[in-house]
Scaffold this motif. Structure first.
Motif, mmCIF file in Angstrom:
data_model
loop_
_atom_site.group_PDB
_atom_site.id
_atom_site.type_symbol
_atom_site.label_atom_id
_atom_site.label_comp_id
_atom_site.label_asym_id
_atom_site.label_seq_id
_atom_site.Cartn_x
_atom_site.Cartn_y
_atom_site.Cartn_z
ATOM 1 N N GLN A 3 0.313 3.539 -3.191
ATOM 2 C CA GLN A 3 -1.034 3.425 -2.646
ATOM 3 C C GLN A 3 -1.123 2.127 -1.873
ATOM 4 O O GLN A 3 -0.653 1.095 -2.322
ATOM 5 C CB GLN A 3 -2.056 3.425 -3.793
ATOM 6 N N GLY A 4 -1.718 2.149 -0.720
ATOM 7 C CA GLY A 4 -1.899 0.933 0.054
ATOM 8 C C GLY A 4 -0.782 0.667 1.035
ATOM 9 O O GLY A 4 -0.973 -0.056 1.989
ATOM 10 N N SER A 5 0.385 1.229 0.821
ATOM 11 C CA SER A 5 1.482 0.960 1.734
ATOM 12 C C SER A 5 1.240 1.596 3.093
ATOM 13 O O SER A 5 1.742 1.136 4.093
ATOM 14 C CB SER A 5 2.804 1.464 1.153
ATOM 15 N N ALA A 6 0.425 2.641 3.123
ATOM 16 C CA ALA A 6 0.167 3.326 4.383
ATOM 17 C C ALA A 6 -0.596 2.434 5.363
ATOM 18 O O ALA A 6 -0.339 2.446 6.554
ATOM 19 C CB ALA A 6 -0.616 4.614 4.138
ATOM 20 N N SER A 7 -1.538 1.630 4.873
ATOM 21 C CA SER A 7 -2.324 0.813 5.785
ATOM 22 C C SER A 7 -1.647 -0.503 6.124
ATOM 23 O O SER A 7 -2.019 -1.157 7.078
ATOM 24 C CB SER A 7 -3.706 0.540 5.189
ATOM 25 N N ILE A 10 2.404 -1.840 9.314
ATOM 26 C CA ILE A 10 2.661 -2.425 10.618
ATOM 27 C C ILE A 10 2.775 -3.939 10.461
ATOM 28 O O ILE A 10 1.848 -4.590 10.009
ATOM 29 C CB ILE A 10 1.534 -2.071 11.612
ATOM 30 N N THR A 11 3.919 -4.476 10.814
ATOM 31 C CA THR A 11 4.171 -5.894 10.666
ATOM 32 C C THR A 11 3.120 -6.707 11.405
ATOM 33 O O THR A 11 2.856 -6.482 12.571
ATOM 34 C CB THR A 11 5.573 -6.241 11.214
ATOM 35 N N GLY A 12 2.506 -7.647 10.679
ATOM 36 C CA GLY A 12 1.523 -8.539 11.285
ATOM 37 C C GLY A 12 0.141 -7.940 11.433
ATOM 38 O O GLY A 12 -0.777 -8.617 11.827
ATOM 39 N N LYS A 13 -0.026 -6.670 11.136
ATOM 40 C CA LYS A 13 -1.325 -6.014 11.272
ATOM 41 C C LYS A 13 -1.623 -5.227 9.998
ATOM 42 O O LYS A 13 -1.379 -4.037 9.931
ATOM 43 C CB LYS A 13 -1.335 -5.067 12.466
ATOM 44 N N PRO A 14 -2.175 -5.888 8.984
ATOM 45 C CA PRO A 14 -2.399 -5.200 7.716
ATOM 46 C C PRO A 14 -3.570 -4.225 7.734
ATOM 47 O O PRO A 14 -3.707 -3.438 6.820
ATOM 48 C CB PRO A 14 -2.662 -6.349 6.746
ATOM 49 N N LEU A 74 1.621 9.263 1.264
ATOM 50 C CA LEU A 74 2.015 8.859 2.615
ATOM 51 C C LEU A 74 2.417 7.396 2.647
ATOM 52 O O LEU A 74 1.809 6.558 1.993
ATOM 53 C CB LEU A 74 0.861 9.072 3.597
ATOM 54 N N THR A 75 3.434 7.106 3.434
ATOM 55 C CA THR A 75 3.883 5.738 3.664
ATOM 56 C C THR A 75 4.124 5.583 5.165
ATOM 57 O O THR A 75 4.785 6.425 5.775
ATOM 58 C CB THR A 75 5.198 5.447 2.913
ATOM 59 N N TYR A 76 3.574 4.524 5.738
ATOM 60 C CA TYR A 76 3.769 4.316 7.174
ATOM 61 C C TYR A 76 5.220 3.938 7.451
ATOM 62 O O TYR A 76 5.801 3.106 6.761
ATOM 63 C CB TYR A 76 2.834 3.230 7.722
ATOM 64 N N ASP A 77 5.802 4.574 8.454
ATOM 65 C CA ASP A 77 7.189 4.326 8.845
ATOM 66 C C ASP A 77 7.180 3.769 10.264
ATOM 67 O O ASP A 77 6.891 4.491 11.224
ATOM 68 C CB ASP A 77 7.982 5.634 8.772
ATOM 69 N N ASN A 78 7.490 2.483 10.403
ATOM 70 C CA ASN A 78 7.485 1.840 11.723
ATOM 71 C C ASN A 78 8.424 2.527 12.703
ATOM 72 O O ASN A 78 8.108 2.672 13.876
ATOM 73 C CB ASN A 78 7.878 0.363 11.607
#
Length: 127
Positions: A3-7, A10-14, A74-78
């Motif tokens: 939880q929370g990893s999705a938002s 993005i490096t430098g933009k939490p 969901l996990t954001y993938d750069n």
């Protein structure tokens, strides 16, 4: 998936605006596109994102299925520029479809437990 990893992916933009999340691509574990985020569902009191409605299949909105998925799946993938999930095609084929269904009551914790159990996701209210 945490939880929370999705938002915060993005490096430098939490932080990210909700309209930038809506429409984002969703990929399976191998990196194959499987759908897109239709909308976010936010717990009113805490302000936390707890679910996302994901559109799977179809073409230009026709014939697509919409499934409510716990946000923790969901996990954001750069590298992909979208969200990765461990949801399989088999899970999607058998997934409950009730988003905006008249007989689904979001205040019914037992129904929410069933949703979380189906997706094998932790209950957001106990995390």
């Amino acid at each position: 998936m945490a939880q929370g990893s999705a938002s915060g992916g993005i490096t430098g933009k939490p932080l990210i605006e909700s309209d930038r999340v809506e429409g984002s691509a969703v990929y399976d574990p191998s990196g194959k596109y499987i759908g897109s985020i239709k909308r976010l569902m936010i717990e009113k009191m805490s302000g936390r994102i707890v679910y996302t409605v994901v559109s799977f299949g179809g073409f230009v909105g026709l014939g697509e299925d919409q499934h409510t998925v716990p946000w923790s799946k969901l996990t954001y993938d750069n590298g992909l520029g979208g969200y990765r999930t461990d949801i399989t095609e088999e899970q999607l084929l058998g997934a409950p479809i009730f988003y905006r269904a008249d007989n689904y009551h979001w205040a019914d914790r037992e129904q929410e437990r069933g949703l979380h159990d189906y997706w094998a996701a932790p209950y957001y209210w106990s995390v």
